[in-house]
Design a protein around this motif. Structure first.
Motif, PDB file in Angstrom:
ATOM      1  N   ASP A   1      12.720 -18.225   9.072  1.00 15.49           N
ATOM      2  CA  ASP A   1      13.350 -17.592   7.912  1.00 15.49           C
ATOM      3  C   ASP A   1      14.564 -18.402   7.448  1.00 15.49           C
ATOM      4  N   HIS A   2      15.369 -18.867   8.392  1.00 11.52           N
ATOM      5  CA  HIS A   2      16.540 -19.674   8.034  1.00 11.52           C
ATOM      6  C   HIS A   2      16.117 -20.985   7.381  1.00 11.52           C
ATOM      7  N   ARG A   3      15.090 -21.619   7.919  1.00 11.23           N
ATOM      8  CA  ARG A   3      14.640 -22.886   7.327  1.00 11.23           C
ATOM      9  C   ARG A   3      14.086 -22.661   5.923  1.00 11.23           C
ATOM     10  N   ALA A   4      13.440 -21.517   5.722  1.00  9.63           N
ATOM     11  CA  ALA A   4      12.891 -21.214   4.395  1.00  9.63           C
ATOM     12  C   ALA A   4      14.000 -21.061   3.357  1.00  9.63           C
ATOM     13  N   VAL A   5      15.011 -20.247   3.653  1.00 13.82           N
ATOM     14  CA  VAL A   5      16.054 -20.010   2.641  1.00 13.82           C
ATOM     15  C   VAL A   5      16.883 -21.259   2.399  1.00 13.82           C
ATOM     16  N   ASP A   6      16.929 -22.171   3.358  1.00 14.19           N
ATOM     17  CA  ASP A   6      17.656 -23.429   3.146  1.00 14.19           C
ATOM     18  C   ASP A   6      16.929 -24.353   2.182  1.00 14.19           C
ATOM     19  N   ARG A   7      15.677 -24.065   1.860  1.00 14.36           N
ATOM     20  CA  ARG A   7      14.885 -24.935   0.988  1.00 14.36           C
ATOM     21  C   ARG A   7      14.843 -24.459  -0.461  1.00 14.36           C
ATOM     22  N   VAL A   8      15.433 -23.324  -0.765  1.00 14.08           N
ATOM     23  CA  VAL A   8      15.312 -22.796  -2.125  1.00 14.08           C
ATOM     24  C   VAL A   8      16.146 -23.620  -3.097  1.00 14.08           C
ATOM     25  N   HIS A   9      15.748 -23.555  -4.366  1.00 16.65           N
ATOM     26  CA  HIS A   9      16.557 -24.156  -5.437  1.00 16.65           C
ATOM     27  C   HIS A   9      16.373 -23.314  -6.687  1.00 16.65           C
ATOM     28  N   GLY A  10      17.411 -23.304  -7.532  1.00 18.38           N
ATOM     29  CA  GLY A  10      17.336 -22.600  -8.803  1.00 18.38           C
ATOM     30  C   GLY A  10      17.205 -21.103  -8.638  1.00 18.38           C
ATOM     31  N   HIS A  11      16.556 -20.489  -9.622  1.00 14.98           N
ATOM     32  CA  HIS A  11      16.342 -19.043  -9.645  1.00 14.98           C
ATOM     33  C   HIS A  11      15.171 -18.708  -8.722  1.00 14.98           C
ATOM     34  N   VAL A  12      15.380 -17.784  -7.802  1.00 12.39           N
ATOM     35  CA  VAL A  12      14.401 -17.447  -6.772  1.00 12.39           C
ATOM     36  C   VAL A  12      13.753 -16.100  -7.079  1.00 12.39           C
ATOM     37  N   LEU A  13      12.429 -16.023  -6.924  1.00 10.65           N
ATOM     38  CA  LEU A  13      11.723 -14.743  -6.930  1.00 10.65           C
ATOM     39  C   LEU A  13      11.317 -14.443  -5.495  1.00 10.65           C
ATOM     40  N   ASP A  14      11.881 -13.362  -4.932  1.00  7.75           N
ATOM     41  CA  ASP A  14      11.554 -12.911  -3.585  1.00  7.75           C
ATOM     42  C   ASP A  14      10.402 -11.928  -3.707  1.00  7.75           C
ATOM     43  N   VAL A  15       9.192 -12.410  -3.410  1.00  4.99           N
ATOM     44  CA  VAL A  15       7.974 -11.619  -3.589  1.00  4.99           C
ATOM     45  C   VAL A  15       7.778 -10.735  -2.354  1.00  4.99           C
ATOM     46  N   GLY A  16       7.770  -9.422  -2.576  1.00  2.00           N
ATOM     47  CA  GLY A  16       7.755  -8.483  -1.463  1.00  2.00           C
ATOM     48  C   GLY A  16       9.152  -8.351  -0.883  1.00  2.00           C
ATOM     49  N   VAL A  17      10.100  -7.994  -1.745  1.00  2.00           N
ATOM     50  CA  VAL A  17      11.515  -7.972  -1.346  1.00  2.00           C
ATOM     51  C   VAL A  17      11.791  -6.949  -0.252  1.00  2.00           C
ATOM     52  N   GLY A  18      10.966  -5.883  -0.176  1.00  2.00           N
ATOM     53  CA  GLY A  18      11.158  -4.883   0.872  1.00  2.00           C
ATOM     54  C   GLY A  18      12.533  -4.251   0.806  1.00  2.00           C
ATOM     55  N   ALA A  19      13.225  -4.248   1.946  1.00  2.06           N
ATOM     56  CA  ALA A  19      14.567  -3.658   2.015  1.00  2.06           C
ATOM     57  C   ALA A  19      15.661  -4.638   1.603  1.00  2.06           C
ATOM     58  N   GLY A  20      15.269  -5.840   1.183  1.00  2.07           N
ATOM     59  CA  GLY A  20      16.231  -6.753   0.580  1.00  2.07           C
ATOM     60  C   GLY A  20      16.932  -7.714   1.522  1.00  2.07           C
ATOM     61  N   ARG A  21      16.433  -7.899   2.736  1.00  2.00           N
ATOM     62  CA  ARG A  21      17.179  -8.709   3.700  1.00  2.00           C
ATOM     63  C   ARG A  21      17.331 -10.159   3.226  1.00  2.00           C
ATOM     64  N   ILE A  22      16.285 -10.746   2.654  1.00  2.00           N
ATOM     65  CA  ILE A  22      16.366 -12.131   2.188  1.00  2.00           C
ATOM     66  C   ILE A  22      17.202 -12.214   0.923  1.00  2.00           C
ATOM     67  N   ALA A  23      16.945 -11.317  -0.025  1.00  2.00           N
ATOM     68  CA  ALA A  23      17.655 -11.359  -1.311  1.00  2.00           C
ATOM     69  C   ALA A  23      19.152 -11.182  -1.128  1.00  2.00           C
ATOM     70  N   LEU A  24      19.562 -10.278  -0.247  1.00  2.00           N
ATOM     71  CA  LEU A  24      20.997 -10.064  -0.021  1.00  2.00           C
ATOM     72  C   LEU A  24      21.656 -11.316   0.525  1.00  2.00           C
ATOM     73  N   HIS A  25      20.998 -11.995   1.451  1.00  2.00           N
ATOM     74  CA  HIS A  25      21.555 -13.221   2.021  1.00  2.00           C
ATOM     75  C   HIS A  25      21.695 -14.302   0.950  1.00  2.00           C
ATOM     76  N   LEU A  26      20.673 -14.429   0.106  1.00  2.00           N
ATOM     77  CA  LEU A  26      20.749 -15.433  -0.957  1.00  2.00           C
ATOM     78  C   LEU A  26      21.867 -15.107  -1.946  1.00  2.00           C
ATOM     79  N   GLN A  27      21.998 -13.836  -2.312  1.00  2.00           N
ATOM     80  CA  GLN A  27      23.104 -13.429  -3.195  1.00  2.00           C
ATOM     81  C   GLN A  27      24.449 -13.844  -2.618  1.00  2.00           C
TER      82      GLN A  27
END
Length: 259
Positions: A69-95
């Motif tokens: 999960d950490h390696r994945a979020v380190d690879r993002v660029h620009g505007h991100v669409l979190d598909v299957g955001v669920g309870a928001g754990r990834i989106a909150l970290h990116l914010q």
């Protein structure tokens, strides 16, 4: 009384209860007395196999994440669409890192929890439905084993096309999958063979989720090898550029939009 569950927002009700148990926000499910009942996600497979797992991991902060999960979020660029955001754990970290991120989910209950936790941009619907909104993204995240949303040979071309319709030039998809074929458990190897006899991919699961009195409709969810995923992507608007299998049998598959 049929013994069959009522069809409803299983994931949303489960996440609401898990959030209430973890934070005290909202009514907590009680087993009797004053102790909250554990919130367990029940996954039923079409051959009769039933598995259960605590639902609290959907709320996990980054210090409880898996390394991929950490390696994945380190690879993002620009505007991100979190598909299957669920309870928001990834989106909150990116914010928190200053990344523009939109969370997409089909569960209204999960979106309510995400919003209460602070996720600012949320969309209710499927990837296909979101195309009509005219939004465009640079990175698509399908984490939490959400490579499964490709479902199988029938669904994958349409999902890949919808992601391409939402993509800006240079966009990438980062999807977390699991290679199912390392097991020697006959419960699973027999299921793989049964699928292949029916013309399906070995790890193409037919599932429904259960929670309390609710259930989902039966749906396909894909667990496949990187090689099988490469075959699904072949001929699409995307090309498979990297497979990170450091945490085998888990892997991150990265797709790049073709010019």
């Amino acid at each position: 009384m049929t013994g069959e569950p009522e069809i409803g927002d299983v994931f949303g009700e489960m996440i609401r209860d898990a959030y209430a148990v973890a934070t005290g926000v909202g009514p907590r499910p009680m087993a009797g007395g004053r102790l909250p009942r554990p919130v367990i996600e029940i996954i039923e497979r079409d051959d009769g196999l039933v598995n259960g797992a605590p639902a609290g991991h959907y709320l996990d902060p980054p210090d409880r994440w898996q390394p991929h999960d950490h390696r994945a979020v380190d690879r993002v660029h620009g505007h991100v669409l979190d598909v299957g955001v669920g309870a928001g754990r990834i989106a909150l970290h990116l914010q928190e890192r200053g990344v523009q991120v939109t969370g997409l989910d089909t569960s209204l209950g999960a979106l309510r929890v995400s919003r209460h936790r602070g996720v600012r941009e949320l969309v209710h619907g499927t990837v296909d439905e979101h195309v009509a909104d005219g939004r465009r993204y640079d990175t698509f995240l399908l984490l939490g084993n959400n490579l499964g949303l490709f479902e199988g040979r029938e669904r994958a071309p349409a999902l890949l096309a919808a992601l391409a319709a939402l993509a800006r030039p240079g966009a990438t998809v980062i999807a977390h999958g699991t290679d199912p074929y390392g097991t020697t458990d006959p419960v699973h190897t027999g299921y793989h063979e049964r699928n292949r006899r029916r013309g399906r991919l070995g790890g193409q699961l037919r599932l429904r989720l259960r929670y309390r009195m609710l259930g989902t409709e039966w749906f396909d969810y894909l667990v496949c090898s990187p090689e099988e995923f490469a075959e699904l992507v072949h001929g699409s608007p995307w090309r498979l550029t990297d497979v990170d299998d450091t945490d085998h049998p888990y892997y991150l598959a990265t797709l790049a939009l073709r010019p």
